[in-house]
Design an enzyme around this catalytic site. Structure first.
Site, PDB file in Angstrom:
ATOM      1  CE  LYS A  11      -2.384   1.429   3.692  1.00 24.73           C
ATOM      2  NZ  LYS A  11      -3.468   1.630   4.679  1.00 24.73           N
ATOM      3  CB  SER A  27      -2.037   2.208 -16.660  1.00 18.93           C
ATOM      4  OG  SER A  27      -1.385   3.272 -17.300  1.00 18.93           O
ATOM      5  CE1 TYR A  60      -1.161  -0.872 -17.918  1.00 15.12           C
ATOM      6  CE2 TYR A  60      -3.540  -1.118 -18.008  1.00 15.12           C
ATOM      7  CZ  TYR A  60      -2.361  -0.710 -18.579  1.00 15.12           C
ATOM      8  OH  TYR A  60      -2.370  -0.111 -19.810  1.00 15.12           O
TER       9      TYR A  60
END
Length: 119
Positions: A11, A27, A60
């Site tokens: 994270k 993305s 992504y």
């Protein structure tokens, strides 16, 4: 019984969106220094949580220039944020239930104003 569960792997907690580029394939571009610190890689699926507007979505990773502080949402994701929004970026992993009990995720707390690591 043996089974797997999905747990938080990495994270990046509270970084500021520096760019939103609608005219791109898709993305999120993330400063390579942050990726290394959070043990994330290019192409990895991530969840983006926007603190300012409550949006949660997946995309992504694309590797950004090291040390740039870049956090850029590209393509359709650019519609879900505004430059200046603060976001949390998380990735998850499947692992054995027993292994998950001992696993400790990589959590990075950069400077929210500069998106750089606090040393």
């Amino acid at each position: 019984m043996k089974f797997q569960i999905e747990v938080i792997k990495s994270k990046i907690h509270r970084v500021t969106v520096t760019q939103a580029n609608l005219n791109y394939v898709g993305s999120i571009t993330i400063d390579e220094e942050l990726l290394d610190a959070a043990n994330m890689i290019e192409g990895e699926k991530v969840q983006i949580m926007d603190i300012n507007n409550g949006e949660r979505f997946e995309t992504y990773i694309i590797k950004g220039e090291r040390g740039s502080g870049a956090i850029c949402l590209n393509g359709a994701a650019a519609r879900k944020v505004q430059v200046g929004d603060v976001v949390i970026i998380a990735s998850y992993a499947l692992m054995d239930f027993e292994d998950a009990k001992a696993f400790r995720p990589w959590i990075v707390f950069p400077d929210t104003e500069t998106n750089r690591l606090i040393r």
